[in-house]
Design a protein around this motif. Sequence first.
Motif, short mmCIF file in Angstrom:
data_model
loop_
_atom_site.label_atom_id
_atom_site.label_comp_id
_atom_site.label_asym_id
_atom_site.label_seq_id
_atom_site.Cartn_x
_atom_site.Cartn_y
_atom_site.Cartn_z
N VAL A 191 0.55 17.85 2.72
CA VAL A 191 0.50 16.77 3.71
C VAL A 191 0.28 15.44 2.99
CG1 VAL A 191 -0.84 15.78 5.62
CG2 VAL A 191 -0.27 18.22 5.62
N GLU A 192 -0.66 15.42 2.04
CA GLU A 192 -0.94 14.20 1.30
C GLU A 192 0.27 13.74 0.49
OE1 GLU A 192 -4.45 15.28 -0.85
OE2 GLU A 192 -5.71 15.14 0.94
N LYS A 193 1.02 14.69 -0.07
CA LYS A 193 2.22 14.33 -0.83
C LYS A 193 3.29 13.76 0.08
CE LYS A 193 1.37 17.65 -4.48
NZ LYS A 193 1.68 18.95 -5.03
N ALA A 205 6.08 8.97 2.06
CA ALA A 205 6.47 8.12 3.19
C ALA A 205 5.96 6.69 3.01
CB ALA A 205 5.94 8.72 4.50
N LEU A 206 4.71 6.54 2.60
CA LEU A 206 4.14 5.21 2.44
C LEU A 206 4.85 4.42 1.34
CD1 LEU A 206 0.34 6.00 2.81
CD2 LEU A 206 1.80 4.74 4.42
N ARG A 212 -6.26 5.68 -4.03
CA ARG A 212 -6.37 4.22 -3.90
C ARG A 212 -5.65 3.51 -5.03
NH1 ARG A 212 -11.93 4.89 -2.71
NH2 ARG A 212 -12.12 5.05 -0.48
N GLY A 213 -5.65 4.12 -6.21
CA GLY A 213 -4.95 3.53 -7.35
C GLY A 213 -3.45 3.59 -7.19
N ILE A 214 -2.96 4.61 -6.50
CA ILE A 214 -1.52 4.78 -6.30
C ILE A 214 -1.03 3.87 -5.18
CG2 ILE A 214 0.25 6.41 -5.52
CD1 ILE A 214 -1.42 8.62 -6.82
N ILE A 215 -1.77 3.82 -4.10
CA ILE A 215 -1.36 3.05 -2.93
C ILE A 215 -2.42 1.99 -2.67
CG2 ILE A 215 -0.75 3.15 -0.49
CD1 ILE A 215 -0.20 6.16 -0.93
N PRO A 216 -2.23 0.79 -3.20
CA PRO A 216 -3.24 -0.25 -3.00
C PRO A 216 -3.35 -0.62 -1.52
CG PRO A 216 -1.29 -1.16 -4.04
CD PRO A 216 -1.08 0.32 -3.94
N PHE A 217 -4.57 -0.85 -1.09
CA PHE A 217 -4.82 -1.15 0.31
C PHE A 217 -5.96 -2.14 0.41
CE2 PHE A 217 -7.44 -0.26 4.05
CZ PHE A 217 -6.52 -0.49 5.05
N PRO A 273 12.63 15.19 7.23
CA PRO A 273 11.92 15.42 8.50
C PRO A 273 10.42 15.68 8.33
CG PRO A 273 14.00 16.59 8.51
CD PRO A 273 13.83 16.03 7.13
N ALA A 274 10.02 16.43 7.31
CA ALA A 274 8.60 16.73 7.12
C ALA A 274 7.81 15.46 6.84
CB ALA A 274 8.40 17.74 6.00
N CYS A 275 8.36 14.56 6.03
CA CYS A 275 7.68 13.29 5.74
C CYS A 275 7.58 12.44 7.00
CB CYS A 275 8.44 12.52 4.65
SG CYS A 275 8.28 13.21 3.01
N GLN A 276 8.64 12.40 7.78
CA GLN A 276 8.63 11.64 9.02
C GLN A 276 7.52 12.15 9.94
OE1 GLN A 276 12.40 11.64 11.08
NE2 GLN A 276 13.53 11.41 9.17
N ARG A 277 7.47 13.47 10.09
CA ARG A 277 6.50 14.08 11.00
C ARG A 277 5.07 13.78 10.56
NH1 ARG A 277 6.48 20.49 12.48
NH2 ARG A 277 4.58 20.48 13.72
N VAL A 278 4.79 13.95 9.26
CA VAL A 278 3.46 13.68 8.74
C VAL A 278 3.08 12.22 8.99
CG1 VAL A 278 2.10 13.46 6.62
CG2 VAL A 278 3.41 15.54 7.05
N TYR A 279 3.99 11.30 8.67
CA TYR A 279 3.72 9.87 8.86
C TYR A 279 3.41 9.56 10.32
CZ TYR A 279 4.25 4.82 8.79
OH TYR A 279 4.03 3.47 8.93
N LEU A 280 4.25 10.04 11.22
CA LEU A 280 4.07 9.75 12.64
C LEU A 280 2.79 10.36 13.20
CD1 LEU A 280 7.77 10.14 13.82
CD2 LEU A 280 6.47 8.00 13.58
#
Length: 167
Positions: free
Chosen positions: A145-147, A152-153, A71-76, A115-122
């Motif tokens: 997967v989290e990385k 991607a985010l 949450r600290g890395i990616i504010p939401f 491609p791996a980042c795209q796949r995980v995001y989708l």
Amino acid sequence: MSVPLKRKHGWLAHYRELLGAWRNRNSPDGEDAIQDVAVELLERGIVDLDEPRSYLARGVSNGVIDRHRRRGIIPFRPLDDLPEHEHPTVADGQSAFYTSELLTALMAALQELPPACQRVYLQHRLEGWTHAEIAADMGISRSMVEKHMARALLHIGERLKHHAPTD
């Protein structure tokens, strides 16, 4: 006289105990972390642990810390938490154009990712897969997967920031 044998409980008994404790604290992060530890144990086929209570408690503690760090890395902030005047809006005549432009920018940002980042995001954002399901499908760790998801985010956020409403 025989000494009664101490019955050894499996990790599932301690799982229920921990889940009840976190529910009493009203902590969805704790409950989610317990679920993650249980899924990991089930996926690995682990039935017996030497110290199940300690293992689960440590796993849950680490999971809650990881969630807090993310949450600290990616504010939401959920849309419902924003005051009405901060809700993203577009004049009705421009909605279709704006949506098309945003979708084109999102697709371009996705194409820039490996491609791996795209796949995980989708799989996560569009298909609703959990990180554990994606990890199993791709044959990689949940951590990886989290990385991929974090990368991607961050990348998409950077590429689409000029589409965000300004004050």
